[in-house]
Scaffold this active site. Structure first.
Site, PDB file in Angstrom:
ATOM      1  N   ASP A 141      -1.601   7.226   6.781  1.00 51.68           N
ATOM      2  CA  ASP A 141      -2.609   6.194   5.978  1.00 51.68           C
ATOM      3  C   ASP A 141      -2.946   5.183   6.709  1.00 51.68           C
ATOM      4  O   ASP A 141      -1.481   4.406   7.220  1.00 51.68           O
ATOM      5  CB  ASP A 141      -2.078   5.025   4.457  1.00 51.68           C
ATOM      6  N   LYS A 158     -11.117  -1.687   7.502  1.00 52.64           N
ATOM      7  CA  LYS A 158     -10.996  -2.659   8.516  1.00 52.64           C
ATOM      8  C   LYS A 158     -12.064  -2.150   9.653  1.00 52.64           C
ATOM      9  O   LYS A 158     -11.661  -3.200  10.372  1.00 52.64           O
ATOM     10  CB  LYS A 158      -9.596  -1.973   8.236  1.00 52.64           C
ATOM     11  N   TRP A 199       0.579  -1.130   0.119  1.00 46.42           N
ATOM     12  CA  TRP A 199       0.362  -0.112   0.074  1.00 46.42           C
ATOM     13  C   TRP A 199       1.093   1.079  -0.017  1.00 46.42           C
ATOM     14  O   TRP A 199       0.717   2.049  -0.835  1.00 46.42           O
ATOM     15  CB  TRP A 199      -0.592   0.225   1.306  1.00 46.42           C
TER      16      TRP A 199
HETATM   17  C1  LIG Z   1      -7.155  -1.529   2.354  1.00 50.46           C
HETATM   18  C2  LIG Z   1      -5.752  -0.688   2.466  1.00 50.46           C
HETATM   19  C3  LIG Z   1      -5.989   0.036   1.847  1.00 50.46           C
HETATM   20  C4  LIG Z   1      -6.450   0.383   0.471  1.00 50.46           C
HETATM   21  O1  LIG Z   1      -8.072   0.768   0.967  1.00 50.46           O
HETATM   22  P1  LIG Z   1      -8.771   1.053  -0.314  1.00 50.46           P
HETATM   23  O2  LIG Z   1     -10.509   1.155   0.134  1.00 50.46           O
HETATM   24  O3  LIG Z   1      -9.588  -0.398  -0.943  1.00 50.46           O
HETATM   25  O4  LIG Z   1      -8.682   2.090  -1.409  1.00 50.46           O
HETATM   26  C5  LIG Z   1      -5.117   1.211   1.154  1.00 50.46           C
HETATM   27  N1  LIG Z   1      -3.681   1.529   3.019  1.00 50.46           N
HETATM   28  C6  LIG Z   1      -4.287   0.227   3.306  1.00 50.46           C
HETATM   29  C7  LIG Z   1      -2.895   0.426   4.561  1.00 50.46           C
HETATM   30  C8  LIG Z   1      -5.056  -0.539   3.944  1.00 50.46           C
HETATM   31  O5  LIG Z   1      -5.032  -2.051   4.208  1.00 50.46           O
END
Ligand SMILES: *Cc1c(COP(=O)(O)O)cnc(C)c1O
Length: 356
Positions: free
Chosen positions: A166, A190, A99
């Site tokens: 993030d 999540k 990511w």
């Molecule tokens: C799941 C995840 C993403 C992607 O998220 P989307 O909403 O599917 O774009 C990005 N960063 C992290 C750390 C993630 O766990």
């Protein structure tokens, strides 16, 4: 049989969230209408949005000068929204997983990108330390929790530059000093709500410093100024998010949640470390995620992987298959996962060891 949901995302949500959202799908706030069929401008839904924003601020102790927004597009859209709004010339990225690498790739469309450190050399099984960040970058981007590899940056970095994080898979799992960050973003699926909404915490002072024109929908200013109601927000995920936020508050807030999360993670890591059949993929304690716990069979027992998967499945464990880039197993222990589920998995590991 009761299912124990260890999926990495979309993932387990509190029963409170599922039940209240299901009710609102039938009859929302006594309107006699579904939450899916009322105007987002109705006073009932406006109240949902306002409460959700206020609760994020309250739970995370968001200081003055920051705004909270709910937008669509997932965390992946934030990979470009961040540089669009913040990157003038140069940005620094810490590469701790796929990511993080994807975020970095998007930033290159907007300016120079410096990878300050990477743990790719060891399949991202650690968090690089002691790296330097040039003082003249517009910001440093980090991925606080690496969902796929099970590493986590559990402290708030302070490296003298603007910090963007993030936090898709660890937001609301531990206390965070928001004042250390300029932007925090997280896809909801999540630890908060169904997929379809992303929460962002934005320091207003970070905005308005780039020369380029920003498309309206990708401009943080738009969503801040319109209270996340510039266009139709993802009403159902936002409604569910409000339920989870309410549940968090009713259960003691972030501190209490963190305590439970650490207990759950410790229980599982202890078993992994002490059971000769298994091995954690992340060695350093301080790098181990409390949200995504990755482990594999010890080499000499590699051929037993299927057997353990079968045993765990027979006990009701769902979603423990590791990501294809790591293999083995991954148990995601998000806020809503009860301790009991971890106990069931640990008991399965003990039973497995005594059988073999
Ligand atoms: C799941 C995840 C993403 C992607 O998220 P989307 O909403 O599917 O774009 C990005 N960063 C992290 C750390 C993630 O766990």
């Amino acid at each position: 049989m009761k299912k124990h949901n260890f999926y990495a995302g979309p993932s387990i949500l509190p029963e409170f969230t599922i039940k209240n959202t299901a009710e609102a799908v039938v009859n929302f706030a006594g309107t006699g209408l579904s939450v899916m069929e009322v105007s987002h401008r109705s006073k009932e839904f406006v109240e949902v949005m306002e409460k959700a924003i206020a609760l994020v601020k309250e739970l995370l102790d968001v200081p003055a000068g920051y705004e909270v927004i709910f937008v669509g597009g997932g965390a992946s859209t934030q990979f470009c929204t961040v540089p669009y709004n913040l990157l003038n010339k140069k940005a620094a990225y810490l590469n701790t997983g796929s990511w993080a690498a994807k975020a970095q790739k998007e930033a290159k469309l907007f300016g120079e990108v410096i990878e300050v450190a990477s743990s790719k050399d060891k399949n991202y099984n650690y968090i690089p330390k002691g790296f330097e960040v040039p003082a003249d970058v517009d910001y440093l981007h980090i991925t606080s929790n690496n969902t796929i590899y099970g590493t986590e940056i559990k402290t708030d970095l302070d490296l003298g530059v603007r910090l963007v994080a993030d936090m898709s898979s660890d937001i609301f799992s531990r206390p965070v000093d928001i004042s250390k960050y300029d932007i925090i973003y997280a896809g909801a699926q999540k630890n908060l709500a169904p997929s379809g909404v992303t929460v962002a915490i934005v320091k207003e002072d970070a905005l308005g410093k780039v020369d380029r024109a920003i498309p309206t929908m990708l401009d943080y200013r738009t969503h801040i100024d319109k209270g996340s109601m510039f266009n139709t927000p993802p009403v159902l995920p936002v409604y569910a998010a409000l339920q989870t936020l309410t549940w968090l508050k009713d259960n003691g807030g972030i501190q209490a949640m963190n305590k439970k999360n650490v207990e759950k993670a410790t229980l599982l890591y202890d078993e992994i470390d002490n059971n000769k059949f298994f091995k954690a993929t992340v060695e350093a304690q301080e790098d181990r995620s409390i949200m995504n716990i990755c482990f594999v069979m010890n080499e000499e027992y590699a051929e037993l992987e299927k057997d353990f998967m079968e045993l765990a499945t027979s006990k009701g464990c769902v979603g423990i298959k590791g990501h294809r880039s790591v293999g083995g197993f991954r148990a995601s222990t998000y806020n809503a996962l009860p301790r009991e589920s971890v106990e069931v998995l640990v008991a399965a590991m003990k039973e497995f060891a005594s059988k073999h």
